[in-house]
Scaffold this motif. Sequence first.
Motif, PDB file in Angstrom:
ATOM      1  N   PHE A 206       0.829  -1.203   0.000  1.00 60.42           N
ATOM      2  CA  PHE A 206       0.000   0.000   0.000  1.00 60.42           C
ATOM      3  C   PHE A 206       0.864   1.255   0.000  1.00 60.42           C
ATOM      4  N   ASN A 207       1.898   1.271   0.829  1.00 64.07           N
ATOM      5  CA  ASN A 207       2.763   2.449   0.920  1.00 64.07           C
ATOM      6  C   ASN A 207       3.643   2.621  -0.309  1.00 64.07           C
ATOM      7  N   ARG A 208       4.217   1.557  -0.787  1.00 61.94           N
ATOM      8  CA  ARG A 208       5.169   1.657  -1.898  1.00 61.94           C
ATOM      9  C   ARG A 208       4.503   1.964  -3.235  1.00 61.94           C
ATOM     10  N   THR A 209       3.210   1.808  -3.310  1.00 65.06           N
ATOM     11  CA  THR A 209       2.493   2.116  -4.552  1.00 65.06           C
ATOM     12  C   THR A 209       1.748   3.445  -4.461  1.00 65.06           C
ATOM     13  N   GLY A 210       2.139   4.289  -3.501  1.00 65.71           N
ATOM     14  CA  GLY A 210       1.479   5.568  -3.361  1.00 65.71           C
ATOM     15  C   GLY A 210       0.051   5.437  -2.873  1.00 65.71           C
ATOM     16  N   GLU A 211      -0.175   4.481  -1.964  1.00 65.31           N
ATOM     17  CA  GLU A 211      -1.502   4.201  -1.398  1.00 65.31           C
ATOM     18  C   GLU A 211      -2.507   3.821  -2.476  1.00 65.31           C
ATOM     19  N   SER A 212      -2.089   2.913  -3.327  1.00 67.02           N
ATOM     20  CA  SER A 212      -2.981   2.386  -4.368  1.00 67.02           C
ATOM     21  C   SER A 212      -3.828   1.274  -3.786  1.00 67.02           C
ATOM     22  N   LEU A 213      -5.119   1.511  -3.682  1.00 69.15           N
ATOM     23  CA  LEU A 213      -5.998   0.484  -3.125  1.00 69.15           C
ATOM     24  C   LEU A 213      -6.159  -0.713  -4.056  1.00 69.15           C
ATOM     25  N   PRO A 214      -6.259  -0.528  -5.382  1.00 68.32           N
ATOM     26  CA  PRO A 214      -6.355  -1.702  -6.256  1.00 68.32           C
ATOM     27  C   PRO A 214      -5.201  -2.678  -6.068  1.00 68.32           C
ATOM     28  N   LEU A 215      -3.985  -2.167  -5.825  1.00 68.52           N
ATOM     29  CA  LEU A 215      -2.855  -3.078  -5.614  1.00 68.52           C
ATOM     30  C   LEU A 215      -3.006  -3.828  -4.298  1.00 68.52           C
ATOM     31  N   SER A 216      -3.521  -3.158  -3.266  1.00 70.18           N
ATOM     32  CA  SER A 216      -3.769  -3.842  -1.998  1.00 70.18           C
ATOM     33  C   SER A 216      -4.842  -4.907  -2.158  1.00 70.18           C
ATOM     34  N   MET A 217      -5.879  -4.584  -2.908  1.00 69.23           N
ATOM     35  CA  MET A 217      -6.950  -5.540  -3.148  1.00 69.23           C
ATOM     36  C   MET A 217      -6.430  -6.759  -3.894  1.00 69.23           C
ATOM     37  N   LEU A 218      -5.579  -6.542  -4.898  1.00 71.18           N
ATOM     38  CA  LEU A 218      -5.003  -7.660  -5.654  1.00 71.18           C
ATOM     39  C   LEU A 218      -4.144  -8.542  -4.766  1.00 71.18           C
ATOM     40  N   MET A 219      -3.358  -7.900  -3.901  1.00 66.70           N
ATOM     41  CA  MET A 219      -2.489  -8.664  -2.996  1.00 66.70           C
ATOM     42  C   MET A 219      -3.327  -9.524  -2.062  1.00 66.70           C
ATOM     43  N   HIS A 220      -4.379  -8.943  -1.534  1.00 66.68           N
ATOM     44  CA  HIS A 220      -5.272  -9.649  -0.612  1.00 66.68           C
ATOM     45  C   HIS A 220      -5.910 -10.860  -1.284  1.00 66.68           C
ATOM     46  N   VAL A 221      -6.521 -10.637  -2.430  1.00 67.95           N
ATOM     47  CA  VAL A 221      -7.278 -11.723  -3.060  1.00 67.95           C
ATOM     48  C   VAL A 221      -6.373 -12.740  -3.741  1.00 67.95           C
ATOM     49  N   SER A 222      -5.110 -12.399  -3.980  1.00 62.05           N
ATOM     50  CA  SER A 222      -4.180 -13.399  -4.505  1.00 62.05           C
ATOM     51  C   SER A 222      -4.036 -14.548  -3.506  1.00 62.05           C
ATOM     52  N   ALA A 223      -3.989 -14.198  -2.211  1.00 59.97           N
ATOM     53  CA  ALA A 223      -3.895 -15.232  -1.182  1.00 59.97           C
ATOM     54  C   ALA A 223      -5.181 -16.054  -1.130  1.00 59.97           C
ATOM     55  N   ASN A 224      -6.327 -15.370  -1.115  1.00 58.59           N
ATOM     56  CA  ASN A 224      -7.612 -16.071  -1.065  1.00 58.59           C
ATOM     57  C   ASN A 224      -7.804 -16.977  -2.276  1.00 58.59           C
ATOM     58  N   ASN A 225      -7.465 -16.441  -3.434  1.00 59.99           N
ATOM     59  CA  ASN A 225      -7.728 -17.164  -4.674  1.00 59.99           C
ATOM     60  C   ASN A 225      -6.851 -18.406  -4.793  1.00 59.99           C
ATOM     61  N   PHE A 226      -5.576 -18.262  -4.468  1.00 56.23           N
ATOM     62  CA  PHE A 226      -4.691 -19.425  -4.562  1.00 56.23           C
ATOM     63  C   PHE A 226      -5.111 -20.506  -3.571  1.00 56.23           C
ATOM     64  N   ALA A 227      -5.507 -20.070  -2.368  1.00 54.50           N
ATOM     65  CA  ALA A 227      -5.928 -21.034  -1.347  1.00 54.50           C
ATOM     66  C   ALA A 227      -7.184 -21.789  -1.762  1.00 54.50           C
ATOM     67  N   SER A 228      -8.128 -21.089  -2.389  1.00 55.72           N
ATOM     68  CA  SER A 228      -9.408 -21.717  -2.722  1.00 55.72           C
ATOM     69  C   SER A 228      -9.392 -22.451  -4.056  1.00 55.72           C
ATOM     70  N   VAL A 229      -8.561 -22.006  -5.002  1.00 55.22           N
ATOM     71  CA  VAL A 229      -8.581 -22.591  -6.347  1.00 55.22           C
ATOM     72  C   VAL A 229      -7.445 -23.578  -6.574  1.00 55.22           C
ATOM     73  N   MET A 230      -6.242 -23.219  -6.134  1.00 59.77           N
ATOM     74  CA  MET A 230      -5.052 -23.974  -6.519  1.00 59.77           C
ATOM     75  C   MET A 230      -4.521 -24.939  -5.457  1.00 59.77           C
ATOM     76  N   TRP A 231      -4.662 -24.579  -4.190  1.00 62.64           N
ATOM     77  CA  TRP A 231      -3.927 -25.289  -3.131  1.00 62.64           C
ATOM     78  C   TRP A 231      -4.140 -26.800  -3.175  1.00 62.64           C
ATOM     79  N   SER A 232      -5.391 -27.231  -3.071  1.00 58.71           N
ATOM     80  CA  SER A 232      -5.663 -28.671  -3.023  1.00 58.71           C
ATOM     81  C   SER A 232      -5.396 -29.356  -4.366  1.00 58.71           C
ATOM     82  N   GLU A 233      -5.405 -28.570  -5.446  1.00 60.87           N
ATOM     83  CA  GLU A 233      -5.155 -29.125  -6.779  1.00 60.87           C
ATOM     84  C   GLU A 233      -3.693 -29.512  -6.947  1.00 60.87           C
ATOM     85  N   ILE A 234      -2.786 -28.657  -6.501  1.00 60.08           N
ATOM     86  CA  ILE A 234      -1.365 -28.937  -6.726  1.00 60.08           C
ATOM     87  C   ILE A 234      -0.707 -29.644  -5.543  1.00 60.08           C
TER      88      ILE A 234
END
Length: 282
Positions: A206-234
Amino acid sequence: MTSFFVLANLLSWVTWTPYILSLNGVGAWGFRFPEILGTSQLLGVLPGAYIGPIGSAFLLTAVIDGRQGLKAWMGRLLRWRAAPIWYLIAVLAVPAGMVLTGLAFSAGNIIAPSVAVLAAYLPMLAFQFITTGLAEEPGWRDFALHRLQKVHSPLKSAFILGPLWTVWHLPLFLTEWGGYPDASWVRLAAFSVFCCSFNIVMSWVFNRTGESLPLSMLMHVSANNFASVMWSEIFPTLEGDGDLMWTAMAMGSTVAAILIVVTTKGRLGYHPVENAPGQDLR
């Protein structure tokens, strides 16, 4: 700030109460929430997530700062401009870290994901961006972290926000979301460690991107998405073991948080003069 945390928790928890009492939770109410896209969470969890953090942030910003405050708050939500490397970090760094920790916990037992899962990954990432990401981040990062860092050091702000972000989730551990009734105390402990450490990582982004909320949102959901979609698959040998998944995520995020704290000397990329709208930070 106190009003925000109290209001966010109150609004979310009250909205989640039917889900907690239903057959998707403790079973005190003989009703089961219908599933959409294979999950009951869209109807049981998402409304409370939307009403709580983002609703509280909008209301309090309007009351405290008026129209100009809302404009600045919305401006960070629309602040897409950042160096391309940050998009790669937001989308790829978390999955890469989870693969490494998954390899450690599965003793190297990994298989390639199916074509169907690969095809679903980006659409699900976009879907989680407008659900989980949009529901939470305008409150936790855009409102809370932005204001905390004006009063406290970046590291202290992260240490304040992490536990509070954790507490907001706690009632959901009495539902399917948290693995109730099979989840052990290990899952709750690992989740708490993950929230506190991953919050440091997200504060840095958030700080290094000039307080860009879209980048924070992407970072957050990257964890959720990998856990729900990929984790048990791989990692098929870890499938269904939520305790182990959260433990792995907690370990990975803790290592990343320590590295960020050490390399930034606790500043977490925070430079108030540089963190201006449209700044292309590197």
